[in-house]
Design a protein around this motif. Sequence first.
Motif, mmCIF file in Angstrom:
data_model
loop_
_atom_site.group_PDB
_atom_site.id
_atom_site.type_symbol
_atom_site.label_atom_id
_atom_site.label_comp_id
_atom_site.label_asym_id
_atom_site.label_seq_id
_atom_site.Cartn_x
_atom_site.Cartn_y
_atom_site.Cartn_z
ATOM 1 N N UNK A 168 35.243 119.880 63.472
ATOM 2 C CA UNK A 168 34.166 118.872 63.866
ATOM 3 C C UNK A 168 34.631 118.053 64.712
ATOM 4 N N UNK A 169 34.050 117.800 65.638
ATOM 5 C CA UNK A 169 34.760 116.811 66.888
ATOM 6 C C UNK A 169 33.399 116.133 67.370
ATOM 7 N N UNK A 170 33.263 114.695 67.375
ATOM 8 C CA UNK A 170 32.171 113.845 67.688
ATOM 9 C C UNK A 170 32.629 112.957 69.051
ATOM 10 N N UNK A 171 31.729 113.137 69.993
ATOM 11 C CA UNK A 171 32.125 112.014 71.060
ATOM 12 C C UNK A 171 32.551 110.610 70.529
ATOM 13 N N UNK A 172 33.550 110.126 71.263
ATOM 14 C CA UNK A 172 33.827 108.960 70.851
ATOM 15 C C UNK A 172 33.118 107.743 71.359
ATOM 16 N N UNK A 173 33.060 106.505 70.782
ATOM 17 C CA UNK A 173 32.424 105.468 71.383
ATOM 18 C C UNK A 173 33.141 104.756 72.653
ATOM 19 N N UNK A 174 32.595 104.002 73.509
ATOM 20 C CA UNK A 174 33.230 103.268 74.809
ATOM 21 C C UNK A 174 34.790 102.845 74.389
ATOM 22 N N UNK B 186 35.537 107.095 64.980
ATOM 23 C CA UNK B 186 35.705 105.612 64.603
ATOM 24 C C UNK B 186 37.192 105.597 64.452
ATOM 25 N N UNK B 187 37.648 104.358 64.890
ATOM 26 C CA UNK B 187 39.003 103.892 64.463
ATOM 27 C C UNK B 187 38.973 104.020 63.055
ATOM 28 N N UNK C 20 41.602 119.633 54.401
ATOM 29 C CA UNK C 20 41.121 118.824 55.443
ATOM 30 C C UNK C 20 42.125 118.011 55.998
ATOM 31 N N UNK C 21 42.071 117.913 57.527
ATOM 32 C CA UNK C 21 42.653 117.062 58.248
ATOM 33 C C UNK C 21 41.663 115.923 58.735
ATOM 34 N N UNK C 22 42.045 114.697 58.904
ATOM 35 C CA UNK C 22 41.069 113.754 59.569
ATOM 36 C C UNK C 22 41.827 112.964 60.568
ATOM 37 N N UNK C 23 41.308 113.235 61.615
ATOM 38 C CA UNK C 23 42.286 112.378 63.011
ATOM 39 C C UNK C 23 41.272 111.431 63.431
#
Length: 170
Positions: A7-13, A44-45, A88-91
């Motif tokens: 699952x990959x979301x677009x990152x913020x600015x 998110x960071x 699960x891996x969370x990056x």
Amino acid sequence: MELIKSTKSKTGKGLTYSIGLKQISELLSEVEIYDKLNIWFNKKEGGGMGLFIPGGNTLNYLKGSSKELLRFKILISGNYSTPLDKWTIILHAVKAEISKPTKEFLIEIGIPLLRNWFESEKSETWYSGRRYFQIGLNENLTEYCVLETQNDRVIKKKTEIINMSNNLQS
């Protein structure tokens, strides 16, 4: 070969992912649980390590000497959930300006640590509840921290000075 689910979301600015699915897959392809792995790219960071112990039913905050971990931001973590029988891996996303050094860290130190955790010998009690293995970096990219928890207990925590062939600062 790619991990089963991602699952990959677009990152913020100003944020980016320091490493991609293909490279993570290559670095973990020989792990026995490979076909059971899921990866989640958190847009998110990562927050401060040591803020709370993951895996408990409530937020259990670390106390005393564990407060030192707050200076590390979670970069990558592994998780095993017994109720879900799920790995699960969370990056976490990072600031774009530190993407290159965090990628080097992940390739040389972070993912090999995660790989060792996945491959470590596990007793029957290891699978009781939820396990988390978090890896974080300090703001100057000079130290990393590893925090392993089971449910609401700290199993292992250590901090290390980064000693790599290439300095992360360059």
